[in-house]
Each structure stands twice: as structure tokens, then as C-alpha cells.
Design an enzyme around this catalytic site. Structure first.
Site, PDB file in Angstrom:
ATOM      1  N   HIS A  25       0.840  -1.210   0.000  1.00  0.00           N
ATOM      2  CA  HIS A  25       0.000   0.000   0.000  1.00  0.00           C
ATOM      3  C   HIS A  25       0.879   1.266   0.000  1.00  0.00           C
ATOM      4  O   HIS A  25       0.610   2.215  -0.728  1.00  0.00           O
ATOM      5  CB  HIS A  25      -0.853   0.073   1.272  1.00  0.00           C
ATOM      6  CG  HIS A  25      -1.848  -1.029   1.470  1.00  0.00           C
ATOM      7  ND1 HIS A  25      -1.942  -1.732   2.644  1.00  0.00           N
ATOM      8  CD2 HIS A  25      -2.814  -1.527   0.648  1.00  0.00           C
ATOM      9  CE1 HIS A  25      -2.928  -2.611   2.562  1.00  0.00           C
ATOM     10  NE2 HIS A  25      -3.467  -2.531   1.353  1.00  0.00           N
ATOM     11  N   LYS A  49     -21.187  -3.528  11.751  1.00  0.00           N
ATOM     12  CA  LYS A  49     -20.542  -4.844  11.904  1.00  0.00           C
ATOM     13  C   LYS A  49     -19.193  -4.793  11.194  1.00  0.00           C
ATOM     14  O   LYS A  49     -19.101  -5.027   9.991  1.00  0.00           O
ATOM     15  CB  LYS A  49     -21.446  -5.910  11.261  1.00  0.00           C
ATOM     16  CG  LYS A  49     -20.949  -7.336  11.372  1.00  0.00           C
ATOM     17  CD  LYS A  49     -21.979  -8.275  10.743  1.00  0.00           C
ATOM     18  CE  LYS A  49     -21.421  -9.384   9.924  1.00  0.00           C
ATOM     19  NZ  LYS A  49     -20.622  -9.145   8.786  1.00  0.00           N
ATOM     20  N   ARG A 100      -2.221  -6.626  -7.839  1.00  0.00           N
ATOM     21  CA  ARG A 100      -1.027  -7.438  -7.584  1.00  0.00           C
ATOM     22  C   ARG A 100      -0.841  -8.465  -8.677  1.00  0.00           C
ATOM     23  O   ARG A 100       0.250  -8.657  -9.186  1.00  0.00           O
ATOM     24  CB  ARG A 100      -1.128  -8.119  -6.222  1.00  0.00           C
ATOM     25  CG  ARG A 100      -0.921  -7.180  -5.065  1.00  0.00           C
ATOM     26  CD  ARG A 100      -1.330  -7.802  -3.769  1.00  0.00           C
ATOM     27  NE  ARG A 100      -2.736  -8.150  -3.786  1.00  0.00           N
ATOM     28  CZ  ARG A 100      -3.443  -8.495  -2.731  1.00  0.00           C
ATOM     29  NH1 ARG A 100      -2.862  -8.569  -1.562  1.00  0.00           N
ATOM     30  NH2 ARG A 100      -4.720  -8.784  -2.827  1.00  0.00           N
ATOM     31  N   SER A 138      -2.679  -7.909   3.740  1.00  0.00           N
ATOM     32  CA  SER A 138      -2.919  -7.651   5.173  1.00  0.00           C
ATOM     33  C   SER A 138      -3.333  -8.945   5.861  1.00  0.00           C
ATOM     34  O   SER A 138      -2.946  -9.207   7.002  1.00  0.00           O
ATOM     35  CB  SER A 138      -4.014  -6.596   5.345  1.00  0.00           C
ATOM     36  OG  SER A 138      -3.636  -5.398   4.730  1.00  0.00           O
TER      37      SER A 138
END
Ligand code: PNS
Length: 170
Positions: A25, A49, A100, A138
Site C-alpha cells: 500500500h 458490523k 497485484r 494484510s
């Protein structure tokens, strides 16, 4: 076309969950800050949520620390709802996304087409990730961190320290 000194600034919104931000990032943020007048790293969250490890405010705080040398050209914000609504609200013409590999392609294409339907005036612009960071995500970083592994080439030290603290490893 509005060219020249008195044109409106070209603002790009880089939306994502950034849970947490990683070097892939950060590379995209650095490169895009050299192209656009302003890049807003926009942390998405769901107020009802949210399944993220870090709260939206924590993610914003971490990103602010990581990119402080790029401010004000790059800055961080958070939003809930649609990316295109957020982009329109702040006057951005571009949604920035990174790719990616081909595995990202279908998802990104679907999202781009839907966003274009909802907001025809907003363009999605893609930047390829640094090939050395193609496999960085991540999700995987959280997974290896949960086993106590450090991956210094994939995340800044301060992010790794925040991860370890969150996972109660230090
Ligand atoms: O990189 P990520 O974390 O997978 O990002 C996904 C993100 C945040 C860009 C996407 O989920 C998003 O835009 N969420 C906000 C809601 C929205 O606009 N969805 C797209 C509808 S086509």
C-alpha cells in the site's frame, strides 16, 4: 479539459480496509502522490458490523504515522458507505486501486464496472504493485504475526509493533 495553473486539483481516493497498511500500500501511496495533486487514503468501515482487527480510528492513526512525510499531498480519512459517494462528496475524480496479479483482476473489474454505473464521472485508475510485494496482503501479515513472526520487509516496524500489541504478543 481544464489544464494549467488554475485548474481544480486532481484528487484521487485510495479506498481500502488497510487492516493494517503494509509496504505494498505504502509504495502505491508514494508513487500516486507523485502523479495526483492529492491522494486521500480512505479507510472503509462498517459502523454496524466491522470485522477488522483494528478499529477504523486505529487504522487511520497508524496510516497517519506511516505517511506523515507525504502530507499534505497524501492524507488519510475514513468513511462508511460507498467509495463513489465518498469520492463525490470530497470532489475527487479518481478512485485509485492497486493490482497485484490476475487473482485481483475479476474482483476489481466487477467493482470498477459497478462504480462506473453508479458514478459515470469518476474514473478508476489502477497501479500495479511493486513486483517484490505482489504476494503481500494484510490477511497473511496478520496470520504470520499471530504466530509471533516478524516480516520486516513487508510492513514498517511501527505497524508490526501495533500488530504485536493488538495480538498481545509483547
Ligand atoms: O483493498 P480492500 O480492502 O479489499 O478494499 C475493498 C474496498 C474497500 C475498496 C471495497 O470494499 C469498497 O469500496 N467498499 C466500500 C463499499 C463500496 O463502495 N463497494 C463497492 C460497490 S461496487
Amino acid at each position: 479539459m481544464n489544464k494549467g495553473k488554475d485548474r481544480n486539483p486532481l484528487i484521487a481516493v485510495y479506498p481500502g480496509s488497510f487492516d493494517p497498511i503494509h509496504n505494498g500500500h505504502i509504495d502505491v501511496i508514494r508513487r500516486s502522490a507523485a502523479v495526483f495533486d492529492e491522494v486521500i487514503i480512505a479507510v472503509t468501515y462498517n459502523p454496524h458490523k466491522d470485522s477488522a482487527l483494528f478499529s477504523a480510528d486505529e487504522r487511520v492513526e497508524i496510516i497517519r504515522e506511516v505517511i506523515h512525510d507525504l502530507e499534505p499531498r497524501a492524507r488519510v480519512d475514513k468513511f462508511s458507505g460507498l467509495s463513489v459517494d465518498y469520492a463525490e462528496r470530497i470532489g475527487a475524480k479518481v478512485l485509485l486501486r492497486s493490482l497485484r496479479s490476475v487473482t485481483d483482476f475479476d474482483y476489481e473489474m466487477e467493482m470498477t464496472q459497478m462504480n462506473k454505473k453508479m458514478a459515470p464521472n469518476i474514473e478508476t485508475v489502477f497501479m500495479f504493485s511493486d513486483p517484490r510485494l505482489f504476494f503481500t496482503s494484510s490477511r497473511l501479515i496478520k496470520e504470520v504475526a499471530s504466530y509471533g513472526k516478524r516480516v520486516p520487509e513487508l510492513v514498517p516496524e511501527l505497524v508490526m509493533n501495533r500488530l504485536r500489541a493488538k495480538l498481545k504478543l509483547s
